[in-house]
Every structure is written in C-alpha cells, then in structure tokens.
Scaffold this motif. Structure first.
Motif, PDB file in Angstrom:
ATOM      1  N   GLY A 186       0.827  -1.249  -0.024  1.00 25.36           N
ATOM      2  CA  GLY A 186      -0.031   0.073  -0.059  1.00 25.36           C
ATOM      3  C   GLY A 186       0.933   1.372  -0.168  1.00 25.36           C
ATOM      4  N   VAL A 187       1.934   1.349   0.755  1.00 28.99           N
ATOM      5  CA  VAL A 187       2.874   2.418   0.735  1.00 28.99           C
ATOM      6  C   VAL A 187       3.663   2.728  -0.705  1.00 28.99           C
ATOM      7  CG1 VAL A 187       5.080   3.208   1.675  1.00 28.99           C
ATOM      8  CG2 VAL A 187       3.365   2.139   3.277  1.00 28.99           C
ATOM      9  N   LEU A 188       4.023   1.363  -1.011  1.00 34.17           N
ATOM     10  CA  LEU A 188       4.791   1.484  -2.428  1.00 34.17           C
ATOM     11  C   LEU A 188       3.578   1.918  -3.544  1.00 34.17           C
ATOM     12  CD1 LEU A 188       6.929   0.038  -1.249  1.00 34.17           C
ATOM     13  CD2 LEU A 188       7.080  -1.338  -3.160  1.00 34.17           C
ATOM     14  N   LEU A 189       2.503   1.410  -3.502  1.00 31.87           N
ATOM     15  CA  LEU A 189       1.244   1.977  -4.476  1.00 31.87           C
ATOM     16  C   LEU A 189       1.210   3.404  -4.291  1.00 31.87           C
ATOM     17  CD1 LEU A 189      -0.746   1.480  -6.804  1.00 31.87           C
ATOM     18  CD2 LEU A 189      -2.312   0.883  -5.021  1.00 31.87           C
ATOM     19  N   CYS A 190       0.978   4.030  -3.280  1.00 26.80           N
ATOM     20  CA  CYS A 190       0.670   5.396  -2.803  1.00 26.80           C
ATOM     21  C   CYS A 190       2.064   6.225  -3.250  1.00 26.80           C
ATOM     22  CB  CYS A 190       0.531   5.531  -1.197  1.00 26.80           C
ATOM     23  SG  CYS A 190      -1.149   5.014  -0.607  1.00 26.80           S
ATOM     24  N   MET A 191       2.973   5.901  -3.071  1.00 23.15           N
ATOM     25  CA  MET A 191       4.272   6.465  -3.476  1.00 23.15           C
ATOM     26  C   MET A 191       4.355   6.673  -5.000  1.00 23.15           C
ATOM     27  SD  MET A 191       5.662   7.645  -0.803  1.00 23.15           S
ATOM     28  CE  MET A 191       4.120   8.040  -0.376  1.00 23.15           C
ATOM     29  N   ALA A 192       4.024   5.623  -5.657  1.00 24.04           N
ATOM     30  CA  ALA A 192       4.246   5.465  -6.817  1.00 24.04           C
ATOM     31  C   ALA A 192       2.894   6.387  -7.808  1.00 24.04           C
ATOM     32  CB  ALA A 192       3.687   4.088  -7.817  1.00 24.04           C
ATOM     33  N   VAL A 193       1.770   6.403  -7.132  1.00 20.23           N
ATOM     34  CA  VAL A 193       0.560   7.031  -7.504  1.00 20.23           C
ATOM     35  C   VAL A 193       0.894   8.744  -7.501  1.00 20.23           C
ATOM     36  CG1 VAL A 193      -1.693   7.666  -7.296  1.00 20.23           C
ATOM     37  CG2 VAL A 193      -1.059   5.468  -7.829  1.00 20.23           C
ATOM     38  N   TYR A 194       1.548   9.014  -6.081  1.00 20.43           N
ATOM     39  CA  TYR A 194       1.811  10.249  -5.985  1.00 20.43           C
ATOM     40  C   TYR A 194       2.658  10.945  -6.880  1.00 20.43           C
ATOM     41  CZ  TYR A 194       3.786  14.067  -3.002  1.00 20.43           C
ATOM     42  OH  TYR A 194       4.248  15.142  -2.531  1.00 20.43           O
ATOM     43  N   ASN A 195       3.708  10.313  -6.709  1.00 18.21           N
ATOM     44  CA  ASN A 195       4.862  10.774  -7.914  1.00 18.21           C
ATOM     45  C   ASN A 195       4.305  10.654  -9.394  1.00 18.21           C
ATOM     46  OD1 ASN A 195       7.304  11.300  -6.044  1.00 18.21           O
ATOM     47  ND2 ASN A 195       6.590   9.348  -5.306  1.00 18.21           N
ATOM     48  N   LEU A 196       3.696   9.745  -9.682  1.00 15.69           N
ATOM     49  CA  LEU A 196       3.108  10.034 -11.060  1.00 15.69           C
ATOM     50  C   LEU A 196       2.298  11.064 -11.208  1.00 15.69           C
ATOM     51  CD1 LEU A 196       2.564   8.799 -13.821  1.00 15.69           C
ATOM     52  CD2 LEU A 196       0.469   7.603 -12.862  1.00 15.69           C
ATOM     53  N   PHE A 197       1.264  11.593 -10.159  1.00 18.90           N
ATOM     54  CA  PHE A 197       0.658  12.746 -10.322  1.00 18.90           C
ATOM     55  C   PHE A 197       1.629  14.075 -10.316  1.00 18.90           C
ATOM     56  CE2 PHE A 197      -3.254  10.789  -8.383  1.00 18.90           C
ATOM     57  CZ  PHE A 197      -3.571  10.363  -9.502  1.00 18.90           C
ATOM     58  N   GLY A 198       2.767  13.761  -9.407  1.00 21.65           N
ATOM     59  CA  GLY A 198       3.677  15.043  -9.491  1.00 21.65           C
ATOM     60  C   GLY A 198       4.330  15.211 -10.626  1.00 21.65           C
ATOM     61  N   GLY A 208       8.751  11.027 -12.712  1.00 17.42           N
ATOM     62  CA  GLY A 208       8.249   9.912 -13.463  1.00 17.42           C
ATOM     63  C   GLY A 208       9.140   8.767 -13.298  1.00 17.42           C
ATOM     64  N   VAL A 209      10.593   9.135 -13.489  1.00 20.10           N
ATOM     65  CA  VAL A 209      11.463   8.064 -13.242  1.00 20.10           C
ATOM     66  C   VAL A 209      11.124   7.306 -11.746  1.00 20.10           C
ATOM     67  CG1 VAL A 209      13.930   7.526 -12.847  1.00 20.10           C
ATOM     68  CG2 VAL A 209      12.992   8.988 -14.725  1.00 20.10           C
ATOM     69  N   TYR A 210      11.028   8.117 -10.665  1.00 20.41           N
ATOM     70  CA  TYR A 210      10.918   7.617  -9.291  1.00 20.41           C
ATOM     71  C   TYR A 210       9.526   6.734  -9.130  1.00 20.41           C
ATOM     72  CZ  TYR A 210      10.582   7.187  -4.230  1.00 20.41           C
ATOM     73  OH  TYR A 210      10.362   6.719  -2.906  1.00 20.41           O
ATOM     74  N   SER A 211       8.544   7.275  -9.855  1.00 19.20           N
ATOM     75  CA  SER A 211       7.245   6.445  -9.832  1.00 19.20           C
ATOM     76  C   SER A 211       7.316   5.060 -10.419  1.00 19.20           C
ATOM     77  CB  SER A 211       6.433   7.008 -10.578  1.00 19.20           C
ATOM     78  OG  SER A 211       4.978   6.473 -10.649  1.00 19.20           O
ATOM     79  N   LEU A 212       8.470   5.003 -11.708  1.00 16.15           N
ATOM     80  CA  LEU A 212       8.811   3.710 -12.166  1.00 16.15           C
ATOM     81  C   LEU A 212       9.597   3.060 -11.329  1.00 16.15           C
ATOM     82  CD1 LEU A 212       9.531   4.630 -15.837  1.00 16.15           C
ATOM     83  CD2 LEU A 212       7.529   3.448 -15.193  1.00 16.15           C
ATOM     84  N   TYR A 213      10.534   3.484 -10.519  1.00 19.19           N
ATOM     85  CA  TYR A 213      11.253   2.894  -9.745  1.00 19.19           C
ATOM     86  C   TYR A 213      10.519   2.045  -8.469  1.00 19.19           C
ATOM     87  CZ  TYR A 213      14.256   2.172  -5.550  1.00 19.19           C
ATOM     88  OH  TYR A 213      15.104   1.702  -4.579  1.00 19.19           O
ATOM     89  N   THR A 214       9.675   2.866  -8.245  1.00 16.43           N
ATOM     90  CA  THR A 214       8.726   2.315  -7.061  1.00 16.43           C
ATOM     91  C   THR A 214       7.914   1.017  -7.583  1.00 16.43           C
ATOM     92  OG1 THR A 214       8.599   4.569  -6.232  1.00 16.43           O
ATOM     93  CG2 THR A 214       7.006   2.870  -5.300  1.00 16.43           C
ATOM     94  N   LEU A 215       7.343   1.371  -8.867  1.00 10.07           N
ATOM     95  CA  LEU A 215       6.641   0.036  -9.422  1.00 10.07           C
ATOM     96  C   LEU A 215       7.377  -0.909  -9.599  1.00 10.07           C
ATOM     97  CD1 LEU A 215       4.360   2.117 -11.915  1.00 10.07           C
ATOM     98  CD2 LEU A 215       3.717   1.040  -9.823  1.00 10.07           C
ATOM     99  N   PHE A 216       8.628  -0.769 -10.310  1.00 14.61           N
ATOM    100  CA  PHE A 216       9.493  -2.088 -10.432  1.00 14.61           C
ATOM    101  C   PHE A 216       9.985  -2.698  -9.166  1.00 14.61           C
ATOM    102  CE2 PHE A 216      10.748   0.290 -14.686  1.00 14.61           C
ATOM    103  CZ  PHE A 216       9.984  -0.436 -15.258  1.00 14.61           C
TER     104      PHE A 216
END
Length: 592
Positions: A186-198, A208-216
């Motif tokens: 849940g923490v990882l998903l929140c961080m990925a979505v939050y930074n995608l919106f950022g 964008g790169v950090y969102s991908l990093y979190t998803l990977f």
C-alpha cells in the motif's frame, strides 16, 4: 509546513512502518508453540534425481538429522530430500513450507493404504496447488499419520522452512503476513501514484522515473514473496521464473537514472554522473541476461551488482552531504537503509545467515523506509528548485526595473546602445571565437555601463586584469594548438569561478583576460583573485602535448579605494596593477 517539521513526520512514518513489520512476525512467533508440531526431520541430497522408491531404500547413514526446521543450503544444483514421521492428531492440520521460490516441490504422504502425492512449484501452474497460497501448503485431515517425504529442486536458494500447523495457526500466520504485506505494498502504491501525479503536474522527469522505480521495486518484492504468481501472473511460468532478475535489473536501472536526474551531479562533479550512467548500462546488461539466460546465472549477476550499486549510490549521497545539501543527507540515509537490507537478504539467500525473518522481511523493512525517505528527498529537491526559480525570477524583475529606470534616464544613450547591440548580434562580434568569452569590444562597452551605474548608485566596482605568465615559450615549445587548448580550459575555469550572474569574464587579447565584478570592494576582489590564482596553480591542463601547468599575474583595482571619472582611468589603474604583478616576479596579485 517547515522542512524540519516535515522531516519529523516522515521519520515518524518510517518508524511506524518498521514497528508494524516487527509486530507481524512477533505475533506469528507467539502462535508457534501452540500451533506447530515438533518434527524430527532428516535430509539427504544428491547430484542426480531420485524417485521415491530409491530415496526410501537409502541407508540410514545417508540421512542426516536437520538441526532446525528451517533448512537452508544456499545456491546448489543438488536435489534435496526430507523425511519425517507424522503422528496422528484428532484435528485437521496443514503441512506448510513458508518459502515461495522453489522450482519443483513434490510431497509424498505414505500411509498403509498407499501413497498420496502432491506436485507443486514455480514450474507448475498456480491453479494446481492444493491450497491457494503464495507459499506451499498441503492439507492433512484429522487422524492422518504416516511418513512424509519431500523432494525439492530449485535454481534459487535452497530453503525449506517445514512446519505442521493447525488450520487456525496456519491461517493466523497467513493473515499476519498478509497484513504486513498489505501495508508495505500500500505504501509503495501510494508513493508510485503520488509521484506519477507529481510528474503530470510538474513535468519534472525525476518524478516520473521515481514512480517507475517504485513500481519496479514493487514487482521485485511481489516476485520475492510469491504474491505475483498468486495474484497477477498465475499462468505465466516464464515471468515467475524470470521475475526477480528482471524486476531487480529494472529497479537498479531506474534507481541510477533517478539519482542522475535528482542530484544534478553535472553541476558538482561530472565523474559521479558518469558512474551513474555506467550503473544504468550494467543494469541494462543485467536485464538482457535476465531475459535470455537461466535463472541461476541471472540471479547471481543481479546479486553481484546489488550491493556495489547500493554502495555507489550511498557514496554519491555522502559526497553531496559533505557539500552541505539537506536532501543529500536524507538520500544517504535512504540508501543506507536499503544497503543494509540488501546485504542481509543476499547473505540469507547465499546461506550465510540462517534467518527466515531476515530473508522474508529485511528487504521489506529496509526498502519501505528507503521509499519513504526518497519520496521526501524528491519533495525537498523540488521545493528547493521552486525557490531557486522564484529567486531568479525576482532577481530578474529587479534587474529589469533597474534597466528600465536607467534607460528612461538616458533614453538617447540607450537607443544608441541598442542599435550597437543589434549590430553586434548580427555580426556576432561580441564573442571571442577561441574561448567563447566576451571579446575586447564588449568588455569596453560593458565596463563603461557598469562604471556609470557605479557612479550613479554609489556602489563599488572591481576590475581584474589577468595575464598568463611566460605564454610565448609555451607556444614556441609545444605549439600554438597546445596554447589554444590551455586558453580554452583557462577560460572555462575563470567562467566557473565567476559564479554571480553579473560577473563578466572577457578575453582582452592574446593571453590577457579581464574580469568585471560589480558591487565588489577591493577586499572581496583580492580574495576572488587569490582563490583563482591558487586554483590555476593546482590545475594541470590537458593538451595534445601532455599535461601542462601555468601561472597567472593579476592586477586588481576597485572603486571602493578611489573614485574614477572615466573608463580610461579605471582601466589604466588595473593595467598598472597587472604590470606591477609581472614586474614583481609573476604568479602573484598586485592591488592598486
């Protein structure tokens, strides 16, 4: 919200995250004495594959007692067999093997009425498991007794934490683990979505790169925990086999790109930036190996890159920490947390550390803290960038207002200067073609403008005249090409040394340069010149003739010492100071 308060909030979240993960296994540990049967397990291994009959006919001497119910043998090609007696109990039980990364797992329940066989593993579709769990579990009905043989093969680390639990004990253990995993992902998903919106809002690539990093990273952890095979790709045996090295390589690739984008190392030390690009390149190679090579090869490549990669990112953060950047401190703590967890996890997989808690939860805890801290680093860095842009805009507006006032006061002079500037732009003659600095003509015009502004606003103005010592012998000895290369590098060093936007560096002619420092008194100008002189002394210039060293003579003058009515007087004073520096032996500063 202040940076200090936000940092405290983040640390609190990270602490709470860690406590939650520690509570889950703690709750599980409390259940074990009452819900897990004590087993007398024996094991053997063979380089060749055996069938059940052959394993049963092995001599007693070929079987060894297992000191613990958490068998751990590291990476091995051998086939491992385990056996133990199952006593009858008047309630349903479950044979539980709490490790998801086994390629082939066969369980034989030998009873008087026959042999019951269960085939499981990563090479068999998930739907064929008797109990749908990310690990391996087999139901044992009430009053079941007999002898159990377990055969295991895997390209991953050979680990078999074997337990016979009550149904309640098993499902409570699963529930505790799923709660911890739910919080983590849940923490990882929140961080990925939050930074995608950022990224969508700001168009800053690091978001964008950090969102991908979190998803990977989430994909890597789903593969490690067997949850991906359970919920996302139950019919993809290829992805189950390749998931860890593929997602691991993508994680390090995006980590290198994220650090490169975030830290802007080209502004501080280009070598570190090239190191990150090398790390990204090696990660791409690791990804290709993961796609096409066997799991055994690709996982060793990934593990051999994991610790050095984290260590290099840690060194980058420590370097910027020494530079005094707040976000670098958080960045360093983040990668330190992940490095410790990666080392612990790698040692667990290699069989050096015999701890299921470390292997199952170390990366989760370390990466969870790292993900939170890196997200905070990104927020702090973005806030600093916005502040820098705002200050630059305000500075630009102030300069624009001053420019408007000046041109209103001297309209005719401004129009004539504008015409001169347009002519100069068309002819491209304000730039020195060799060094890229302003040329002598621009120097004379700009110095006149700055002197007028100085007289009008009663602000100090400093002028430095600089000459390369014994430059003619350099040309005569090493050739004009080497001399030109020295002048080009020298120009670049002086341009970097003059850090303020208003500071102007010009090539006056030949090996002579001039630097205009607005709003600078004689003491500050002398400090500036001394630092430049010391830097040039220590610099080796790369030329086709090899590494060469030079020295400078610098003449310094400032209107804070005396008043100059015109540019000619100011220039003559600076030139006299330069002559004095050369006359006194060169490689020094003279102040008029």
């Amino acid at each position: 919200m202040t940076k200090a308060f936000s940092l405290k909030v983040l640390i609190w979240l990270a602490t709470a995250f860690t406590v939650l993960f520690m509570l889950a296994p703690a709750a599980q540990a409390q259940l074990l004495p009452t819900s897990q049967s004590k087993l007398a397990i024996e094991y053997t291994h063979s380089e060749e594959k055996l069938d059940l009959e052959t394993a049963r006919n092995l001599s007693v001497a070929q079987w060894s007692p297992l000191e613990t119910d958490r068998a751990s043998f590291g990476y091995t090609r051998d086939e491992y067999w385990f056996r133990f007696k199952l006593e009858s109990k008047p309630y349903d039980r479950i044979l539980h093997i709490a490790y998801p990364l086994l390629d082939e797992l066969t369980i034989y329940l030998i009873q008087s009425e026959g042999v019951k066989t269960y085939h499981m593993g990563d090479t068999i579709p998930f739907s064929e498991r008797p109990i749908p769990t990310s690990e391996f579990a087999v139901p044992l009905s009430e009053n079941t007794s007999g002898e159990i043989y377990i055969k295991a093969n895997t390209q991953s680390s050979m680990r078999l934490p074997i337990a016979v639990r009550t149904e309640v004990g098993f499902f409570e253990t699963q529930m505790n683990r799923r709660i911890a995993e739910g919080i983590y992902f849940g923490v990882l998903l929140c961080m990925a979505v939050y930074n995608l919106f950022g990224f969508i809002a700001s168009r800053e690539p690091e978001f964008g790169v950090y969102s991908l990093y979190t998803l990977f990273f989430a994909g890597l952890m789903l593969s490690l925990e067997g949850l991906g095979f359970h919920y996302l790709w139950p019919n993809s045996l290829y992805l189950q086999e390749k998931g860890i090295p593929i997602f691991g390589s993508l994680t390090f690739l995006t980590a290198a790109l994220f650090a490169y984008q975030l830290l802007e190392l080209k502004r501080y030390r280009y070598t570190w930036g090239r190191g990150l690009m090398v790390m990204a390149f090696l990660s791409a190679i690791s990804l290709l190996i993961a796609i096409f090579a066997s799991y055994r090869i690709s996982i060793h490549v990934l593990l051999s890159m994991a610790v050095p990669g984290c260590l290099f990112l840690l060194l980058v953060g420590a370097y910027l920490w020494r530079k005094g950047f707040l976000y670098a401190r958080i960045f360093t703590l983040a990668w330190c947390s992940l490095l410790v967890s990666v080392v612990a996890n790698s040692l667990g997989y290699l069989g050096v550390i015999d701890s299921m808690f470390i292997q199952r939860h170390a990366i989760m805890i370390g990466s969870g803290i790292e993900i939170l801290l890196l997200s905070w680093v990104l927020a702090v860095r973005y806030s600093e960038q916005r502040k820098e842009r705002l200050e630059a805009e305000q500075r630009h507006n102030r300069e624009l207002e001053e420019s408007v006032d000046e041109r209103t006061f001297e309209l005719q002079v401004a129009l004539r200067e504008l015409q001169d500037v347009n002519t100069e732009l068309e002819q491209k003659n304000t730039e020195d073609p060799l060094t890229g600095l302003y040329n002598r003509r621009y120097f004379q015009q700009h110095l006149e403008r700055e002197l007028r502004r100085t007289l009008r606003r009663e602000l100090p103005l400093a002028l430095l005249m600089i000459d390369v010592d014994h430059f003619k012998p350099v040309n005569d000895t090493h050739g004009h090409l080497a001399g030109d290369q020295i002048l080009q590098q020298l120009a670049s060093l002086m341009q970097k040394h003059a850090k303020r936007a208003a500071d102007i560096v010009c090539r006056y002619g030949g090996e002579e340069f001039a630097i205009i420092l607005p709003e600078t008194d004689v003491a500050d100008a002398e400090v500036f010149a001394a630092q430049l002189l010391e830097q040039i002394r220590e610099t080796e210039f790369e030329t086709d003739a090899g590494l060469l060293k030079i020295t400078l003579s610098i003449g310094v003058i400032s209107t804070s010492v005396r008043i100059f009515d015109n540019v000619d007087e100011l220039f003559k004073a600076a030139d006299d100071a330069l002559y004095a520096a050369k006359h006194e032996g060169r490689d020094r500063i003279a102040v008029q």
